[in-house]
Design a protein around this motif. Structure first.
Motif, PDB file in Angstrom:
ATOM      1  N   PRO A   2     -11.810  19.523  20.110  1.00  0.00           N
ATOM      2  CA  PRO A   2     -10.399  19.168  19.902  1.00  0.00           C
ATOM      3  C   PRO A   2      -9.775  18.617  21.177  1.00  0.00           C
ATOM      4  CG  PRO A   2     -10.866  21.389  19.097  1.00  0.00           C
ATOM      5  CD  PRO A   2     -12.060  20.951  19.890  1.00  0.00           C
ATOM      6  N   LEU A   3      -8.972  17.556  21.026  1.00  0.00           N
ATOM      7  CA  LEU A   3      -8.241  16.956  22.143  1.00  0.00           C
ATOM      8  C   LEU A   3      -6.792  17.424  22.125  1.00  0.00           C
ATOM      9  CD1 LEU A   3      -8.052  14.882  24.494  1.00  0.00           C
ATOM     10  CD2 LEU A   3      -7.548  13.144  22.757  1.00  0.00           C
ATOM     11  N   PHE A   4      -6.151  17.326  20.961  1.00  0.00           N
ATOM     12  CA  PHE A   4      -4.771  17.789  20.840  1.00  0.00           C
ATOM     13  C   PHE A   4      -4.440  18.171  19.404  1.00  0.00           C
ATOM     14  CE2 PHE A   4      -4.389  13.203  20.118  1.00  0.00           C
ATOM     15  CZ  PHE A   4      -3.439  13.094  19.109  1.00  0.00           C
ATOM     16  N   ILE A   5      -3.348  18.930  19.263  1.00  0.00           N
ATOM     17  CA  ILE A   5      -2.838  19.318  17.945  1.00  0.00           C
ATOM     18  C   ILE A   5      -1.456  18.705  17.793  1.00  0.00           C
ATOM     19  CG2 ILE A   5      -2.255  21.233  16.395  1.00  0.00           C
ATOM     20  CD1 ILE A   5      -3.956  23.052  18.262  1.00  0.00           C
ATOM     21  N   LEU A   6      -1.258  17.984  16.700  1.00  0.00           N
ATOM     22  CA  LEU A   6       0.049  17.398  16.422  1.00  0.00           C
ATOM     23  C   LEU A   6       0.573  17.997  15.120  1.00  0.00           C
ATOM     24  CD1 LEU A   6       2.150  15.281  17.335  1.00  0.00           C
ATOM     25  CD2 LEU A   6       1.003  13.654  15.839  1.00  0.00           C
ATOM     26  N   TYR A   7       1.720  18.665  15.213  1.00  0.00           N
ATOM     27  CA  TYR A   7       2.265  19.338  14.027  1.00  0.00           C
ATOM     28  C   TYR A   7       3.136  18.415  13.188  1.00  0.00           C
ATOM     29  CZ  TYR A   7       0.430  23.828  15.364  1.00  0.00           C
ATOM     30  OH  TYR A   7      -0.438  24.854  15.658  1.00  0.00           O
ATOM     31  N   THR A   8       2.880  18.444  11.886  1.00  0.00           N
ATOM     32  CA  THR A   8       3.760  17.771  10.936  1.00  0.00           C
ATOM     33  C   THR A   8       4.825  18.788  10.534  1.00  0.00           C
ATOM     34  OG1 THR A   8       2.573  18.516   8.964  1.00  0.00           O
ATOM     35  CG2 THR A   8       1.767  16.515  10.033  1.00  0.00           C
ATOM     36  N   SER A   9       5.902  18.326   9.920  1.00  0.00           N
ATOM     37  CA  SER A   9       6.938  19.252   9.481  1.00  0.00           C
ATOM     38  C   SER A   9       6.413  20.115   8.335  1.00  0.00           C
ATOM     39  CB  SER A   9       8.178  18.479   9.031  1.00  0.00           C
ATOM     40  OG  SER A   9       8.669  17.737  10.118  1.00  0.00           O
ATOM     41  N   GLY A  10       5.525  19.535   7.520  1.00  0.00           N
ATOM     42  CA  GLY A  10       4.932  20.316   6.437  1.00  0.00           C
ATOM     43  C   GLY A  10       5.792  20.320   5.197  1.00  0.00           C
ATOM     44  N   SER A  11       5.251  19.835   4.088  1.00  0.00           N
ATOM     45  CA  SER A  11       6.016  19.785   2.833  1.00  0.00           C
ATOM     46  C   SER A  11       6.301  21.188   2.298  1.00  0.00           C
ATOM     47  CB  SER A  11       5.242  18.973   1.787  1.00  0.00           C
ATOM     48  OG  SER A  11       3.932  19.488   1.653  1.00  0.00           O
ATOM     49  N   THR A  12       5.516  22.178   2.745  1.00  0.00           N
ATOM     50  CA  THR A  12       5.706  23.558   2.295  1.00  0.00           C
ATOM     51  C   THR A  12       6.706  24.305   3.167  1.00  0.00           C
ATOM     52  OG1 THR A  12       3.853  24.260   3.670  1.00  0.00           O
ATOM     53  CG2 THR A  12       3.361  23.725   1.373  1.00  0.00           C
ATOM     54  N   GLY A  13       7.212  23.635   4.210  1.00  0.00           N
ATOM     55  CA  GLY A  13       8.137  24.303   5.129  1.00  0.00           C
ATOM     56  C   GLY A  13       7.424  24.894   6.314  1.00  0.00           C
ATOM     57  N   LYS A  14       6.114  25.155   6.179  1.00  0.00           N
ATOM     58  CA  LYS A  14       5.332  25.697   7.295  1.00  0.00           C
ATOM     59  C   LYS A  14       4.661  24.528   8.010  1.00  0.00           C
ATOM     60  CE  LYS A  14       1.676  29.066   8.274  1.00  0.00           C
ATOM     61  NZ  LYS A  14       0.798  28.219   9.090  1.00  0.00           N
ATOM     62  N   PRO A  15       4.833  24.408   9.340  1.00  0.00           N
ATOM     63  CA  PRO A  15       4.226  23.269  10.047  1.00  0.00           C
ATOM     64  C   PRO A  15       2.707  23.283   9.945  1.00  0.00           C
ATOM     65  CG  PRO A  15       5.087  24.885  11.606  1.00  0.00           C
ATOM     66  CD  PRO A  15       5.558  25.304  10.244  1.00  0.00           C
ATOM     67  N   LYS A  16       2.134  22.101   9.786  1.00  0.00           N
ATOM     68  CA  LYS A  16       0.675  21.972   9.682  1.00  0.00           C
ATOM     69  C   LYS A  16       0.165  21.270  10.936  1.00  0.00           C
ATOM     70  CE  LYS A  16       0.715  21.488   4.634  1.00  0.00           C
ATOM     71  NZ  LYS A  16       2.171  21.613   4.466  1.00  0.00           N
ATOM     72  N   GLY A  17      -0.811  21.871  11.576  1.00  0.00           N
ATOM     73  CA  GLY A  17      -1.366  21.289  12.794  1.00  0.00           C
ATOM     74  C   GLY A  17      -2.505  20.336  12.483  1.00  0.00           C
ATOM     75  N   VAL A  18      -2.327  19.065  12.801  1.00  0.00           N
ATOM     76  CA  VAL A  18      -3.394  18.070  12.637  1.00  0.00           C
ATOM     77  C   VAL A  18      -4.164  18.012  13.954  1.00  0.00           C
ATOM     78  CG1 VAL A  18      -3.916  15.654  12.137  1.00  0.00           C
ATOM     79  CG2 VAL A  18      -1.959  16.760  11.022  1.00  0.00           C
ATOM     80  N   VAL A  19      -5.467  18.296  13.893  1.00  0.00           N
ATOM     81  CA  VAL A  19      -6.288  18.345  15.104  1.00  0.00           C
ATOM     82  C   VAL A  19      -7.033  17.021  15.282  1.00  0.00           C
ATOM     83  CG1 VAL A  19      -8.179  19.537  16.298  1.00  0.00           C
ATOM     84  CG2 VAL A  19      -6.590  20.838  14.860  1.00  0.00           C
ATOM     85  N   HIS A  20      -6.858  16.397  16.439  1.00  0.00           N
ATOM     86  CA  HIS A  20      -7.587  15.165  16.766  1.00  0.00           C
ATOM     87  C   HIS A  20      -8.698  15.502  17.749  1.00  0.00           C
ATOM     88  CE1 HIS A  20      -5.064  12.072  14.830  1.00  0.00           C
ATOM     89  NE2 HIS A  20      -4.088  12.947  15.018  1.00  0.00           N
ATOM     90  N   ALA A  21      -9.902  14.992  17.477  1.00  0.00           N
ATOM     91  CA  ALA A  21     -11.050  15.225  18.349  1.00  0.00           C
ATOM     92  C   ALA A  21     -11.139  14.132  19.418  1.00  0.00           C
ATOM     93  CB  ALA A  21     -12.335  15.274  17.522  1.00  0.00           C
ATOM     94  N   CYS A  22     -11.928  14.394  20.452  1.00  0.00           N
ATOM     95  CA  CYS A  22     -11.935  13.544  21.651  1.00  0.00           C
ATOM     96  C   CYS A  22     -12.408  12.112  21.412  1.00  0.00           C
ATOM     97  CB  CYS A  22     -12.805  14.189  22.728  1.00  0.00           C
ATOM     98  SG  CYS A  22     -12.104  15.717  23.406  1.00  0.00           S
ATOM     99  N   ALA A  23     -13.616  11.937  20.887  1.00  0.00           N
ATOM    100  CA  ALA A  23     -14.239  10.608  20.880  1.00  0.00           C
ATOM    101  C   ALA A  23     -13.657   9.670  19.829  1.00  0.00           C
ATOM    102  CB  ALA A  23     -15.746  10.744  20.695  1.00  0.00           C
ATOM    103  N   GLY A  24     -13.574  10.130  18.592  1.00  0.00           N
ATOM    104  CA  GLY A  24     -13.064   9.274  17.523  1.00  0.00           C
ATOM    105  C   GLY A  24     -11.648   8.814  17.799  1.00  0.00           C
ATOM    106  N   TYR A  25     -10.821   9.731  18.308  1.00  0.00           N
ATOM    107  CA  TYR A  25      -9.433   9.385  18.644  1.00  0.00           C
ATOM    108  C   TYR A  25      -9.403   8.317  19.734  1.00  0.00           C
ATOM    109  CZ  TYR A  25      -4.733   9.712  20.518  1.00  0.00           C
ATOM    110  OH  TYR A  25      -3.473   9.398  20.966  1.00  0.00           O
ATOM    111  N   MET A  26     -10.209   8.511  20.780  1.00  0.00           N
ATOM    112  CA  MET A  26     -10.210   7.577  21.912  1.00  0.00           C
ATOM    113  C   MET A  26     -10.593   6.164  21.464  1.00  0.00           C
ATOM    114  SD  MET A  26     -12.631   7.612  25.323  1.00  0.00           S
ATOM    115  CE  MET A  26     -14.146   7.310  24.401  1.00  0.00           C
ATOM    116  N   VAL A  27     -11.692   6.049  20.745  1.00  0.00           N
ATOM    117  CA  VAL A  27     -12.209   4.733  20.358  1.00  0.00           C
ATOM    118  C   VAL A  27     -11.258   4.027  19.392  1.00  0.00           C
ATOM    119  CG1 VAL A  27     -14.096   3.528  19.173  1.00  0.00           C
ATOM    120  CG2 VAL A  27     -14.613   5.381  20.779  1.00  0.00           C
ATOM    121  N   TYR A  28     -10.795   4.745  18.379  1.00  0.00           N
ATOM    122  CA  TYR A  28      -9.949   4.106  17.364  1.00  0.00           C
ATOM    123  C   TYR A  28      -8.566   3.755  17.902  1.00  0.00           C
ATOM    124  CZ  TYR A  28      -7.973   3.029  12.791  1.00  0.00           C
ATOM    125  OH  TYR A  28      -7.386   2.390  11.730  1.00  0.00           O
TER     126      TYR A  28
END
Length: 288
Positions: free
Chosen positions: A248-274
């Motif tokens: 994991p490189l970082f976690i970015l939280y969405t507001s979440g449609s359920t009211g509870k924030p959801k953490g989207v985890v981005h990994a190092c290599a795929g995130y960097m290249v794309y």
């Protein structure tokens, strides 16, 4: 630097798009070859939509900050990496070259280490739009800590929810931030968010607005004091920690449609290249 994967015409786009759909592994391998790897990948893509589990550049080892910073030093060390303009026209512009940014990132990485941050630890970043925000997240990536940037307009409860979910033990913030004509009291919001919190060990505070704040002894430290200490140690460079492509490189939280924030985890290599590929092409980026 030039980008061999930059698209220069609509005809080229159509050809490249066809290649990416018909043979995605060969296509993304040709893009990824242009980055710095500590060890090349064993397999470009291993995908399974049933579980779901999708892995990019499996077996590859790297550190994204070597690609953001180190590889530019030899030829572009004195070229601006960040040009910062304040919202206040009376405040001085700041320019950080690649060399200066690299030095500051290494020094702040040492600050994090001095304060107990290790590879895999989660670090919450709640700052204004200043160069130190970029320095903080690059420093986290340099030592393998997972950063989570929280929008400066969120409430104490929203921060508390995200801290709890990520199990963050460290926070980087400012005394305050300027947003339009407003002075946002970031540190006092953090203090409110930490009422009852038992996981956060350190809060690093950068001086921005000179808003009066409370500092809790043993927990809260000033960015400037910590950087001064590192300068006195003679630290100018720190090795980039080897990361697995799927770490994991970082976690970015969405507001979440359920009211509870959801953490989207981005990994190092795929995130960097794309991210680099899309930036270069969507913005038709040209050096300088």
């Amino acid at each position: 630097m030039s980008y061999p994967y930059q698209i220069n015409s609509f005809e080229e786009y159509q050809k490249v798009y066809k290649e990416s759909v018909e043979n995605p592994e060969a296509f993304w391998a040709s893009v990824a070859e242009n980055f710095v790897w500590k060890k090349k990948w064993d397999k470009v893509l291993d995908w399974n939509f049933t579980e779901p589990k999708n892995e990019w550049f499996k077996g590859g080892k790297l550190n994204i900050t070597e690609n953001c910073l180190d590889r530019h030093l030899a030829e572009r060390g004195n070229v601006p990496a960040i040009i910062w303009e304040s919202n206040d026209p009376n405040e001085k512009q700041r320019i950080l070259t690649y060399s200066i940014l690299h030095k500051r990132v290494c020094q702040f990485a040492q600050v994090l280490i001095n304060n107990g941050v290790q590879k895999g630890d989660r670090v919450c970043v709640y700052m204004g739009m200043i160069p130190e925000l970029a320095i903080a997240i690059l420093a986290c990536a340099r030592i393998g800590a997972i950063h989570s940037v929280i929008f400066g307009g969120f409430s104490a409860q929203s921060i508390a929810d995200r801290l709890y979910d990520a199990q963050s033990e460290f926070i980087i913030t400012c005394d305050g931030a300027f947003r339009g004509g407003k002075d946002i009291p970031l540190k006092s919001v953090i203090d409110d968010a930490l009422i009852g919190n038992r996981t956060v060990r350190k809060v690093i505070v950068y001086t921005r607005t000179r808003t009066p704040i409370s500092m809790i002894k043993g927990r809260d430290v000033w960015w400037e004091d910590e950087m001064r200490h590192v300068e006195e140690m003679g630290i100018r460079e720190i090795d980039a920690v080897e990361m697995d492509a799927e770490d994991p490189l970082f976690i970015l939280y969405t507001s979440g449609s359920t009211g509870k924030p959801k953490g989207v985890v981005h990994a190092c290599a795929g995130y960097m290249v794309y991210t680099n590929y899309t930036f270069v092409n969507i913005f038709n980026y040209q050096p300088g």
